[in-house]
Design a protein around this motif. Structure first.
Motif, PDB file in Angstrom:
ATOM      1  N   UNK A  49      68.800  63.020 149.987  1.00 59.03           N
ATOM      2  CA  UNK A  49      69.482  64.025 149.221  1.00 59.03           C
ATOM      3  C   UNK A  49      69.978  63.882 147.907  1.00 59.03           C
ATOM      4  N   UNK A  50      69.696  62.451 147.556  1.00 62.35           N
ATOM      5  CA  UNK A  50      70.192  61.937 146.115  1.00 62.35           C
ATOM      6  C   UNK A  50      68.988  60.881 145.854  1.00 62.35           C
ATOM      7  N   UNK A  51      68.528  60.813 144.753  1.00 67.51           N
ATOM      8  CA  UNK A  51      67.185  60.023 144.500  1.00 67.51           C
ATOM      9  C   UNK A  51      67.659  58.641 144.928  1.00 67.51           C
ATOM     10  N   UNK A  52      67.035  58.020 145.894  1.00 65.69           N
ATOM     11  CA  UNK A  52      66.868  56.560 146.441  1.00 65.69           C
ATOM     12  C   UNK A  52      67.829  56.741 147.588  1.00 65.69           C
ATOM     13  N   UNK A  53      68.616  57.780 147.853  1.00 67.07           N
ATOM     14  CA  UNK A  53      69.554  57.493 149.064  1.00 67.07           C
ATOM     15  C   UNK A  53      69.066  58.525 150.197  1.00 67.07           C
ATOM     16  N   UNK A  54      68.729  57.857 151.288  1.00 69.60           N
ATOM     17  CA  UNK A  54      68.004  58.644 152.348  1.00 69.60           C
ATOM     18  C   UNK A  54      69.155  58.532 153.736  1.00 69.60           C
ATOM     19  N   UNK A  55      69.391  59.919 153.917  1.00 70.65           N
ATOM     20  CA  UNK A  55      70.848  60.123 155.117  1.00 70.65           C
ATOM     21  C   UNK A  55      70.035  60.687 156.331  1.00 70.65           C
ATOM     22  N   UNK A  56      70.605  60.117 157.388  1.00 65.90           N
ATOM     23  CA  UNK A  56      70.463  60.751 158.563  1.00 65.90           C
ATOM     24  C   UNK A  56      71.437  62.012 158.602  1.00 65.90           C
ATOM     25  N   UNK A  57      70.923  63.059 158.278  1.00 71.63           N
ATOM     26  CA  UNK A  57      71.875  64.237 157.817  1.00 71.63           C
ATOM     27  C   UNK A  57      72.726  64.734 158.664  1.00 71.63           C
ATOM     28  N   UNK A  58      72.176  64.696 159.956  1.00 67.62           N
ATOM     29  CA  UNK A  58      73.005  65.288 161.126  1.00 67.62           C
ATOM     30  C   UNK A  58      73.333  64.273 162.332  1.00 67.62           C
ATOM     31  N   UNK A  59      72.464  64.085 163.208  1.00 67.80           N
ATOM     32  CA  UNK A  59      72.592  63.104 164.231  1.00 67.80           C
ATOM     33  C   UNK A  59      72.274  61.702 163.493  1.00 67.80           C
ATOM     34  N   UNK A  60      73.173  60.980 163.659  1.00 70.29           N
ATOM     35  CA  UNK A  60      73.224  59.432 162.969  1.00 70.29           C
ATOM     36  C   UNK A  60      73.077  58.302 163.739  1.00 70.29           C
ATOM     37  N   UNK A  61      73.087  58.297 165.071  1.00 72.80           N
ATOM     38  CA  UNK A  61      73.011  57.136 165.908  1.00 72.80           C
ATOM     39  C   UNK A  61      72.120  57.194 167.145  1.00 72.80           C
ATOM     40  N   UNK A  62      71.439  56.398 167.641  1.00 77.72           N
ATOM     41  CA  UNK A  62      70.566  56.556 168.809  1.00 77.72           C
ATOM     42  C   UNK A  62      71.105  55.709 169.966  1.00 77.72           C
ATOM     43  N   UNK A  63      71.001  56.260 171.305  1.00 77.30           N
ATOM     44  CA  UNK A  63      71.194  55.461 172.485  1.00 77.30           C
ATOM     45  C   UNK A  63      70.693  56.074 173.573  1.00 77.30           C
TER      46      UNK A  63
END
Length: 578
Positions: free
Chosen positions: A76-90
Motif C-alpha cells: 500500500x505504501x512503498x516498501x510496506x506489504x500488508x495482509x490487507x484484510x485477513x491477517x492470521x492463519x490457523x
C-alpha cells in the motif's frame, strides 16, 4: 518493486499513493472449459485445484488485479506489504495443506509464541509498569501471568483449554464434508435413501468423538459465552481476553446467545500440528493464496486476474452454461462455481428470471451485518507499551509478536462498545486486536519500520440516521483508535507514516464482502450447517442446475479454511460422475 525506505516523521501517506504488488496477468481465457470459477479467493482456488485433479479443465476468473480475495498481500505504501484484510492463519484444513503440497508451492508460516497480550490501563505500583496478561504455549508461564489477577483462574486455565480442545476436535469431521443430505435421506426410493445415509457418517463420527461431552458442546454453541466463562473464571482481564474470540468478526456481544460458537470457530484450527495455534504467513496472507494458485496451476488449472464476470449464462433448459465477462466475452462451461457471496451470486450475477421468487426473497433475508473496520498502518518504529517497555530501541519483545488486545480490561468494556454500535455509532472505546507481523517477517517493511494491523470493533455499516460514512468520519474513527493506542503505547501516533482505513462499506466495495462481513454471512446459529446459506441449498447446489457455491457463505463458514472449496469441488465431481 518500490524502494524499501521509510517515510520521514510527519510524512503521512494514505492508501493508494504507494505501489501495489500485482499478480501476473495471464492471457485471456479460452472459449470453453469443463468448469469456470467466479472469484479467485482462497476457496475458489482450492476448488480449482481439486476439480483439476478430478479431471475437469478448470478456469478461475478474478475481477481484481491480485489473487486471494480477502487473503491477499498488497504493497500500500512503498516498501510496506500488508495482509490487507485477513491477517492470521490457523483454520486451513491439514488435508488440503498436504494434498495440494502447499509447502512445496511456497507456503511458509511464522509460528507465534506467546500468542496473546492484554495490557492494562492502570497506574503501576511502586514504580512498576502497569500489569498485563501474556499467554502462550508454556503452562507454567501462563499460570504465573494469570496469577497476577487470580490464583484460582491460574489453576483452572489448563483444564479449560483441554475442555475446549475436546469440543473443537469433535467439529472436525463436520468441516470436511457437506451437511447431511436431508432430502435424499428422507425421500425417493429405498436404494437412494440408503445411499444418502452415507452423508450421516460425519455427524455420527462427531457425536462419537463428543461422547459424554455432548451436553457441554450443546451449551457452548447455544449459550452466551459469558455463561461458560463465568463458571470457569473470576478475573476480568482473562475473561475479556477469551471473550474477544467469541465476538471477533461478529455483530454480537459476549452476552448474546450463540456467541460461544464463534469462540469455538476461532479455536478449532491447527498450525504445524499445533492445536489452536495461529501464525503469520511469510510475505503476508497473499502467500496462502499464491501457494494454492501455484498448486492449481501445476495441476493444469487456468487462473486469470482482471477478468470480471458480468453474469452467469443460463440456457433455455435452465442449466448453467458458462459466464459472460464484463467485456462481453462468453466463456462456456459444463458447470459454474461462484466464490462470491450468496447475495452477489444470486442478485447480481444470475438472471433473476431463472430463480424462484421465494428463493430470491430468502437470499435477501440472509444476515450480512458486520462490525469490523480494518485499519492497516505503516510505522517507522516499534511501538513501546507502558505495560511491557522496550528493552532497547527497535528490539522486539515476546509480546510484540502476539495478538495484542487493547480495551479488553473487562467484559463490560466490550459490552458497551457493542451497545454504542447498535445505536448507529462507532464505538467510542473500540475493541482492538493489534498485530505486528513484521516483528517475525522482516520482508514486510523497510529496516527499522513495521506494518501494524488493527482489527477493530464495533462499527456499523451505516451511521445514525442511515448516513453513509464520509472520509472525515473514517479519519475521525481512525484517530480515535490511535488515541486509544497512544494511551497504552505513548509515541505511537507520531510513528505513523501511512494509513489504510477499511470500514464495512469499504470491505464490501474492495473485496466483494456483502455488508463488509468477513464470513460471507453471519455465523449465527440460524445460518450454520444445514441452514448455511439457506436450508434449501446447504449442499452447495443452487436452484440452477450446474451452478454451485464454493465460498464461505456455505458450510462450514468463514476463515481461511478451504473447506467450502473442497466440499463444493467434491459435490461437483460426484454430480458429474452421475
Amino acid at each position: 518493486m518500490a524502494a524499501r525506505v521509510c517515510l520521514g516523521h510527519g510524512q503521512r501517506a494514505v492508501a493508494g499513493l504507494g505501489t501495489v504488488t500485482r499478480a501476473t496477468h495471464s492471457s485471456a481465457p479460452r472459449a470453453e472449459y469443463d468448469a469456470v470459477i467466479i472469484g479467485g479467493g482462497h476457496n475458489g482456488l482450492v476448488a480449482s485445484a481439486y476439480l483439476q485433479k478430478g479431471g475437469l479443465k478448470t478456469a478461475v476468473l478474478e475481477r481484481r488485479h491480485v489473487l486471494g480475495g480477502a487473503a491477499v498481500t498488497e504493497e500500500l505504501f512503498p516498501g510496506f506489504h500488508f495482509s490487507r484484510a485477513s491477517y492470521l492463519l490457523s483454520l486451513l484444513r491439514p488435508h488440503i495443506y498436504q494434498d495440494l503440497e502447499l509447502k512445496k508451492h511456497g507456503l511458509r508460516v511464522f509460528m507465534r509464541d506467546p500468542h496473546a497480550f492484554t495490557p492494562m490501563l492502570e497506574e503501576g505500583v511502586d514504580g512498576r509498569p502497569p500489569r498485563s496478561l501474556l499467554l502462550g504455549a508454556d503452562v507454567t508461564k501462563n499460570q504465573e501471568e494469570i496469577s497476577k489477577f487470580s490464583k484460582k483462574d491460574a489453576q483452572e486455565y489448563l483444564s479449560f483449554l483441554q475442555h475446549l480442545e475436546k469440543l473443537a476436535c469433535a467439529v472436525h469431521p463436520l468441516l470436511d464434508a457437506p451437511p447431511v443430505d436431508v432430502p435424499r435421506v428422507t425421500e425417493g426410493s429405498l436404494w437412494r435413501r440408503l445411499a444418502a445415509l452415507q452423508s450421516l457418517r460425519p455427524l455420527i463420527r462427531s457425536g462419537l468423538k463428543l461422547g459424554k461431552n455432548i451436553p457441554d458442546f450443546y451449551e457452548l454453541v447455544t449459550a452466551p459465552i459469558m455463561k461458560v466463562l463465568n463458571r470457569w473464571f473470576e478475573s476480568e482481564p482473562l475473561r475479556a481476553t477469551l471473550a474477544t474470540d467469541s465476538v471477533i468478526g461478529a455483530m454480537t456481544s459476549p452476552s448474546t446467545p450463540g456467541s460461544g460458537y464463534v469462540l469455538l470457530h476461532h479455536v478449532m484450527g491447527e498450525l504445524e500440528r499445533e492445536k489452536g495455534a495461529w501464525g503469520y504467513v511469510e510475505g503476508g496472507m497473499g502467500g496462502v493464496s499464491k501457494a494454492i494458485a501455484n498448486s492449481a496451476r501445476a495441476l493444469g488449472a487456468d487462473i486469470f486476474t482482471e477478468q470480471s464476470v458480468d453474469k452467469v449464462l443460463v440456457g433455455s433448459d435452465g442449466r448453467a452454461q458458462g459466464v459472460v465477462l464484463q467485456n462481453g466475452t462468453e466463456v462456456r462451461s459444463k458447470v459454474v462455481l461462484s466464490n462470491a457471496t450468496p447475495y452477489v451470486t444470486f442478485t447480481q450475477l444470475t438472471p433473476q428470471e431463472s430463480l424462484p421468487s421465494e428463493f430470491l426473497k430468502a437470499i435477501n433475508q440472509i444476515d450480512y451485518t458486520s462490525p469490523v473496520t480494518k485499519i492497516n498502518v505503516a510505522v517507522d518504529r516499534l511501538p513501546n507499551f507502558l505495560a511491557a517497555p522496550n528493552v532497547a530501541e527497535g528490539v522486539a519483545g515476546p509480546h510484540h509478536q502476539c495478538s495484542i488486545h487493547l480495551n479488553c480490561e473487562s467484559v463490560e468494556v466490550l459490552e458497551e462498545a457493542y451497545r454504542e454500535c447498535q445505536q448507529g455509532r462507532p464505538s467510542s472505546r473500540p475493541m482492538l486486536e493489534m498485530t505486528i507481523p513484521s516483528v517475525l517477517d522482516s520482508s514486510l517493511a523497510p529496516p527499522g519500520c513495521h506494518v501494524v494491523s488493527f482489527f477493530t470493533q464495533f462499527t456499523p455499516f451505516t451511521l445514525e440516521g442511515g448516513r453513509p460514512w464520509s472520509e472525515q468520519d473514517k479519519q475521525d474513527y481512525a484517530n480515535n483508535v490511535f488515541d486509544w493506542v497512544e494511551k497504552y503505547a505513548p509515541g505511537f501516533k507520531s510513528s505513523i507514516v501511512g494509513t489504510d482505513i477499511l470500514t464495512p462499506p469499504d470491505l464490501e466495495r474492495v473485496f466483494g464482502l456483502t455488508g463488509g462481513n468477513i464470513f460471507h454471512g453471519a455465523m449465527s446459529l440460524d445460518q450454520l450447517y444445514l441452514a448455511r446459506p439457506l436450508p434449501s441449498m446447504a449442499d452447495y447446489r443452487s436452484p440452477i442446475r450446474g451452478l454451485y457455491l464454493c465460498g464461505s457463505g456455505n458450510h462450514p463458514g468463514g476463515g481461511v479454511m478451504g473447506s467450502a472449496g473442497w466440499n463444493s469441488a467434491l459435490t461437483v465431481l460426484a454430480d458429474m460422475r452421475g
